[in-house]
Design a protein around this motif. Structure first.
Motif, PDB file in Angstrom:
ATOM      1  N   ASP A  36       5.826 -88.370 -93.180  1.00  0.00           N
ATOM      2  CA  ASP A  36       7.212 -88.578 -92.778  1.00  0.00           C
ATOM      3  C   ASP A  36       7.473 -90.069 -92.639  1.00  0.00           C
ATOM      4  O   ASP A  36       6.977 -90.718 -91.724  1.00  0.00           O
ATOM      5  N   MET A  37       8.259 -90.632 -93.579  1.00  0.00           N
ATOM      6  CA  MET A  37       8.705 -92.019 -93.461  1.00  0.00           C
ATOM      7  C   MET A  37      10.149 -92.065 -92.979  1.00  0.00           C
ATOM      8  O   MET A  37      10.461 -92.702 -91.997  1.00  0.00           O
ATOM      9  N   GLY A  38      11.016 -91.340 -93.687  1.00  0.00           N
ATOM     10  CA  GLY A  38      12.421 -91.308 -93.317  1.00  0.00           C
ATOM     11  C   GLY A  38      12.904 -89.919 -92.969  1.00  0.00           C
ATOM     12  O   GLY A  38      14.091 -89.611 -93.114  1.00  0.00           O
ATOM     13  N   GLY A  39      11.967 -89.042 -92.532  1.00  0.00           N
ATOM     14  CA  GLY A  39      12.333 -87.670 -92.177  1.00  0.00           C
ATOM     15  C   GLY A  39      11.612 -86.615 -92.973  1.00  0.00           C
ATOM     16  O   GLY A  39      11.925 -85.429 -92.885  1.00  0.00           O
ATOM     17  N   SER A  40      10.587 -86.997 -93.736  1.00  0.00           N
ATOM     18  CA  SER A  40      10.013 -86.119 -94.760  1.00  0.00           C
ATOM     19  C   SER A  40       9.189 -84.951 -94.253  1.00  0.00           C
ATOM     20  O   SER A  40       8.815 -84.079 -95.032  1.00  0.00           O
ATOM     21  N   VAL A  41       8.894 -84.884 -92.949  1.00  0.00           N
ATOM     22  CA  VAL A  41       8.334 -83.672 -92.340  1.00  0.00           C
ATOM     23  C   VAL A  41       9.434 -82.877 -91.649  1.00  0.00           C
ATOM     24  O   VAL A  41       9.536 -81.658 -91.796  1.00  0.00           O
ATOM     25  N   ARG A  42      10.292 -83.590 -90.930  1.00  0.00           N
ATOM     26  CA  ARG A  42      11.320 -82.914 -90.126  1.00  0.00           C
ATOM     27  C   ARG A  42      12.399 -82.274 -90.998  1.00  0.00           C
ATOM     28  O   ARG A  42      12.899 -81.185 -90.691  1.00  0.00           O
ATOM     29  N   PRO A  88       4.309 -87.532 -85.740  1.00  0.00           N
ATOM     30  CA  PRO A  88       3.711 -88.246 -84.611  1.00  0.00           C
ATOM     31  C   PRO A  88       4.086 -89.728 -84.625  1.00  0.00           C
ATOM     32  O   PRO A  88       4.675 -90.232 -85.586  1.00  0.00           O
ATOM     33  N   THR A  89       3.741 -90.423 -83.558  1.00  0.00           N
ATOM     34  CA  THR A  89       3.784 -91.877 -83.570  1.00  0.00           C
ATOM     35  C   THR A  89       2.969 -92.369 -84.763  1.00  0.00           C
ATOM     36  O   THR A  89       1.873 -91.853 -85.011  1.00  0.00           O
ATOM     37  N   PRO A  90       3.451 -93.330 -85.545  1.00  0.00           N
ATOM     38  CA  PRO A  90       2.675 -93.805 -86.699  1.00  0.00           C
ATOM     39  C   PRO A  90       1.249 -94.179 -86.320  1.00  0.00           C
ATOM     40  O   PRO A  90       0.990 -94.760 -85.257  1.00  0.00           O
ATOM     41  N   ASP A  91       0.313 -93.804 -87.200  1.00  0.00           N
ATOM     42  CA  ASP A  91      -1.121 -94.083 -87.096  1.00  0.00           C
ATOM     43  C   ASP A  91      -1.850 -93.226 -86.067  1.00  0.00           C
ATOM     44  O   ASP A  91      -3.062 -93.365 -85.898  1.00  0.00           O
ATOM     45  N   ARG A  92      -1.156 -92.298 -85.403  1.00  0.00           N
ATOM     46  CA  ARG A  92      -1.889 -91.369 -84.542  1.00  0.00           C
ATOM     47  C   ARG A  92      -2.782 -90.473 -85.391  1.00  0.00           C
ATOM     48  O   ARG A  92      -3.875 -90.097 -84.977  1.00  0.00           O
ATOM     49  N   ILE A  93      -2.313 -90.102 -86.573  1.00  0.00           N
ATOM     50  CA  ILE A  93      -3.165 -89.485 -87.586  1.00  0.00           C
ATOM     51  C   ILE A  93      -3.450 -90.579 -88.606  1.00  0.00           C
ATOM     52  O   ILE A  93      -2.537 -91.077 -89.258  1.00  0.00           O
ATOM     53  N   PRO A  94      -4.696 -91.000 -88.747  1.00  0.00           N
ATOM     54  CA  PRO A  94      -4.995 -92.183 -89.568  1.00  0.00           C
ATOM     55  C   PRO A  94      -4.616 -92.001 -91.033  1.00  0.00           C
ATOM     56  O   PRO A  94      -4.596 -90.890 -91.572  1.00  0.00           O
ATOM     57  N   CYS A  95      -4.326 -93.130 -91.665  1.00  0.00           N
ATOM     58  CA  CYS A  95      -4.023 -93.155 -93.094  1.00  0.00           C
ATOM     59  C   CYS A  95      -4.829 -94.283 -93.720  1.00  0.00           C
ATOM     60  O   CYS A  95      -4.800 -95.418 -93.243  1.00  0.00           O
ATOM     61  N   LEU A 145       6.231 -97.528 -91.115  1.00  0.00           N
ATOM     62  CA  LEU A 145       7.131 -96.438 -90.756  1.00  0.00           C
ATOM     63  C   LEU A 145       6.538 -95.068 -91.023  1.00  0.00           C
ATOM     64  O   LEU A 145       6.915 -94.089 -90.383  1.00  0.00           O
ATOM     65  N   SER A 146       5.644 -94.969 -91.988  1.00  0.00           N
ATOM     66  CA  SER A 146       5.148 -93.666 -92.416  1.00  0.00           C
ATOM     67  C   SER A 146       4.206 -93.068 -91.381  1.00  0.00           C
ATOM     68  O   SER A 146       3.425 -93.775 -90.732  1.00  0.00           O
ATOM     69  N   SER A 147       4.289 -91.758 -91.230  1.00  0.00           N
ATOM     70  CA  SER A 147       3.459 -91.049 -90.260  1.00  0.00           C
ATOM     71  C   SER A 147       2.997 -89.737 -90.872  1.00  0.00           C
ATOM     72  O   SER A 147       3.819 -88.957 -91.351  1.00  0.00           O
ATOM     73  N   ARG A 148       1.705 -89.505 -90.879  1.00  0.00           N
ATOM     74  CA  ARG A 148       1.194 -88.211 -91.317  1.00  0.00           C
ATOM     75  C   ARG A 148       1.459 -87.182 -90.231  1.00  0.00           C
ATOM     76  O   ARG A 148       1.187 -87.420 -89.058  1.00  0.00           O
ATOM     77  N   GLY A 149       2.019 -86.034 -90.654  1.00  0.00           N
ATOM     78  CA  GLY A 149       2.442 -85.052 -89.673  1.00  0.00           C
ATOM     79  C   GLY A 149       1.975 -83.653 -89.984  1.00  0.00           C
ATOM     80  O   GLY A 149       1.298 -83.402 -90.990  1.00  0.00           O
ATOM     81  N   ALA A 150       2.350 -82.733 -89.117  1.00  0.00           N
ATOM     82  CA  ALA A 150       1.852 -81.357 -89.168  1.00  0.00           C
ATOM     83  C   ALA A 150       3.018 -80.381 -89.220  1.00  0.00           C
ATOM     84  O   ALA A 150       4.048 -80.571 -88.571  1.00  0.00           O
ATOM     85  N   LEU A 151       2.814 -79.299 -89.998  1.00  0.00           N
ATOM     86  CA  LEU A 151       3.797 -78.214 -90.091  1.00  0.00           C
ATOM     87  C   LEU A 151       3.122 -76.886 -89.790  1.00  0.00           C
ATOM     88  O   LEU A 151       1.989 -76.641 -90.218  1.00  0.00           O
ATOM     89  N   GLY A 152       3.828 -76.033 -89.053  1.00  0.00           N
ATOM     90  CA  GLY A 152       3.289 -74.724 -88.708  1.00  0.00           C
ATOM     91  C   GLY A 152       4.418 -73.775 -88.340  1.00  0.00           C
ATOM     92  O   GLY A 152       5.578 -74.172 -88.248  1.00  0.00           O
ATOM     93  N   ARG A 153       4.059 -72.521 -88.085  1.00  0.00           N
ATOM     94  CA  ARG A 153       5.077 -71.534 -87.728  1.00  0.00           C
ATOM     95  C   ARG A 153       5.347 -71.486 -86.223  1.00  0.00           C
ATOM     96  O   ARG A 153       6.227 -70.752 -85.778  1.00  0.00           O
ATOM     97  N   LEU A 199      16.431 -90.554 -89.313  1.00  0.00           N
ATOM     98  CA  LEU A 199      16.059 -91.900 -89.750  1.00  0.00           C
ATOM     99  C   LEU A 199      15.954 -92.909 -88.600  1.00  0.00           C
ATOM    100  O   LEU A 199      14.982 -93.680 -88.544  1.00  0.00           O
ATOM    101  N   PRO A 200      16.892 -92.961 -87.643  1.00  0.00           N
ATOM    102  CA  PRO A 200      16.718 -93.900 -86.536  1.00  0.00           C
ATOM    103  C   PRO A 200      15.432 -93.670 -85.744  1.00  0.00           C
ATOM    104  O   PRO A 200      14.826 -94.624 -85.236  1.00  0.00           O
ATOM    105  N   VAL A 201      14.996 -92.426 -85.656  1.00  0.00           N
ATOM    106  CA  VAL A 201      13.756 -92.125 -84.939  1.00  0.00           C
ATOM    107  C   VAL A 201      12.555 -92.720 -85.672  1.00  0.00           C
ATOM    108  O   VAL A 201      11.606 -93.213 -85.041  1.00  0.00           O
ATOM    109  N   SER A 202      12.583 -92.690 -87.005  1.00  0.00           N
ATOM    110  CA  SER A 202      11.494 -93.303 -87.778  1.00  0.00           C
ATOM    111  C   SER A 202      11.372 -94.788 -87.458  1.00  0.00           C
ATOM    112  O   SER A 202      10.267 -95.307 -87.250  1.00  0.00           O
ATOM    113  N   PHE A 203      12.506 -95.480 -87.424  1.00  0.00           N
ATOM    114  CA  PHE A 203      12.473 -96.918 -87.140  1.00  0.00           C
ATOM    115  C   PHE A 203      12.127 -97.209 -85.690  1.00  0.00           C
ATOM    116  O   PHE A 203      11.601 -98.270 -85.368  1.00  0.00           O
ATOM    117  N   ALA A 204      12.414 -96.273 -84.784  1.00  0.00           N
ATOM    118  CA  ALA A 204      12.024 -96.441 -83.388  1.00  0.00           C
ATOM    119  C   ALA A 204      10.528 -96.231 -83.189  1.00  0.00           C
ATOM    120  O   ALA A 204       9.970 -96.616 -82.160  1.00  0.00           O
TER     121      ALA A 204
END
Length: 428
Positions: free
Chosen positions: A159-165, A178-185, A193-201, A369-374
């Motif tokens: 998720d950089m600009g909303g790509s998980v949400r 997550p906060t960027p870099d909480r899941i390492p890249c 800005l990019s953050s690796r994220g998780a999807l589930g039911r 998008l504002p959340v990504s920049f925050a």
């Protein structure tokens, strides 16, 4: 338990039953492979499936094709890398394997993850499991569709600009940025800005995957105390009434539980202006042959190459300042959480997805998008349906406080009409 029911088990139930020796862990993998065989020819969530996937825990995983998985294609949906095979696992994939998860395969995305739908020139477009011909969102659209259709337990996205949400909202699943870099890249993101994220039911399943991928442990919850929440439901760009209504329903449920919800202003346009410059620069930086990109991406990348360093820094500073006013100042001075619609528009037909970085795109991503920049964590929670298609609400939390965010998100998930529902036509 029937095979089709195994495909819908939660990660927590799978782990419990496997540990109690009530469940063969490979039974879940087989159920998901069978679901992929039956449903993916029309959904097209996967670009590669490992029919020999093995799980010792019973939980399995789908991985967005922007992240490497050893021995599997790693195309990033661009012709430049159509034949590339990864030689190593991404860090969260390696951690998932160590936790006993099986990797089912790679999921579809738009070229270079630069779109809010999931189409490219290499693979068929991904359909929303709720309705054929409707976008699953992007850029982690394949991952969200696989989760929503019962074709994996959980999935990784970025998720950089909303790509998980965005796809979480479109497909009616839970998606954590997550906060960027909480899941390492292991790859460089100059913008940070990019953050690796998780999807589930469910929120619980997303919490589990985040815990594994980040190598962190949940802390004791304090979710019972009264919280102050700032709610934004509209802006100068306007938002679809159904998206606003979903957020107001969430706020009503939280007020009924004793929490305080105040309306706040939202100004996304300066952030979109800055991101349009930053994202063009990021696309120009890909180590690939520009001539192989699709026409739209090639044009944006060429525009990125013409930018100066001062163009970039001014745009980034302007967008960050606007995001800090909209998001961080509120969280640091007045509120425990913020809540918004996840999207400013409802899911639309695949051929009507707004062009990336265009005017309608701005309206679509105005809340994410504002959340990504925050650079704070946020999660999209299913908030029911409108005209038979999912709607989501976004909960935004404090920097680095993913577990507190997820604990509170469960209160939203428990409101009547909220939480995951199975899309129609996937039970038999």
């Amino acid at each position: 338990m029937r095979t089709d029911e195994l495909a819908w088990l939660s990660a927590t139930e799978i782990l419990f039953r496997t540990l109690a020796r009530e469940l063969d862990p490979q039974a879940v993998v087989r159920a998901h492979l069978e679901a992929i065989d039956r449903f993916d020819p029309r959904i097209h969530a996967y670009i590669f499936v490992d029919t020999n996937a093995h799980s010792s825990s019973g939980v399995d995983l789908a991985v967005k094709d922007s992240q490497p998985v050893a021995g599997m294609p790693w195309t990033y949906a661009t012709p430049s890398w159509k034949d590339r095979i990864a030689t190593e696992d991404a860090v969260p994939v390696a951690r998932a394997r160590r936790a006993g998860m099986g990797v089912l395969g790679k999921t579809n995305l738009p070229e270079l993850a630069a779109a809010i739908g999931t189409t490219n020139t290499l693979f068929p477009p991904t359909n929303n499991p709720w309705r054929e011909g409707i976008t699953p969102g992007g850029s982690s659209g394949g991952s969200a569709a696989a989760v929503a259709a019962g074709m994996t337990t959980v999935a990784l996205g970025e998720d950089m600009g909303g790509s998980v949400r965005i796809p979480a909202s479109c497909c009616g699943v839970v998606g954590l940025r997550p906060t960027p870099d909480r899941i390492p890249c292991e790859m460089v993101d100059a913008a940070g800005l990019s953050s690796r994220g998780a999807l589930g039911r469910s929120v619980a399943d997303v919490r589990y995957l985040f815990s594994v991928a980040s190598a962190t442990e949940p802390r004791a919850s304090s979710s019972k105390r009264v919280r102050r929440i700032g709610m934004a439901v509209d802006s100068s760009l306007g938002a679809d009434a159904a998206c606003q209504a979903a957020c107001r329903r969430a706020a009503d449920g939280l007020r009924s539980a004793g929490h305080v919800v105040d309306e706040i202003a939202w100004d996304p346009e300066p952030v979109a202006d800055g991101y349009a410059v930053v994202r063009r620069a990021s696309m120009a930086s890909f180590p690939a042959d520009l001539s192989t990109f699709g026409p739209g991406i090639r044009q944006l990348a060429e525009q990125g190459k013409s930018l100066t360093a001062m163009d970039y820094f001014r745009a980034f500073e302007s967008a960050t300042n606007a995001a800090n006013r909209a998001v961080n100042m509120q969280l640091q001075t007045a509120y425990d959480f913020l809540i918004t619609p996840t999207l400013g528009m409802l899911p639309m037909a695949i051929d009507r997805v707004p062009p990336f970085l265009g005017d309608e795109w701005r309206r679509y991503v105005q809340f994410v998008l504002p959340v990504s920049f925050a650079k704070v964590p946020a999660v999209s929670v299913p908030a029911g349906q409108h005209d038979g298609l999912p709607v989501g609400v976004q909960l935004v939390g404090q920097l680095g406080e993913e577990y507190a965010l997820l604990d509170f998100a469960e209160q939203i998930e428990s409101i009547t009409g909220f939480g995951f529902r199975r899309p129609p036509g996937l039970d038999n």
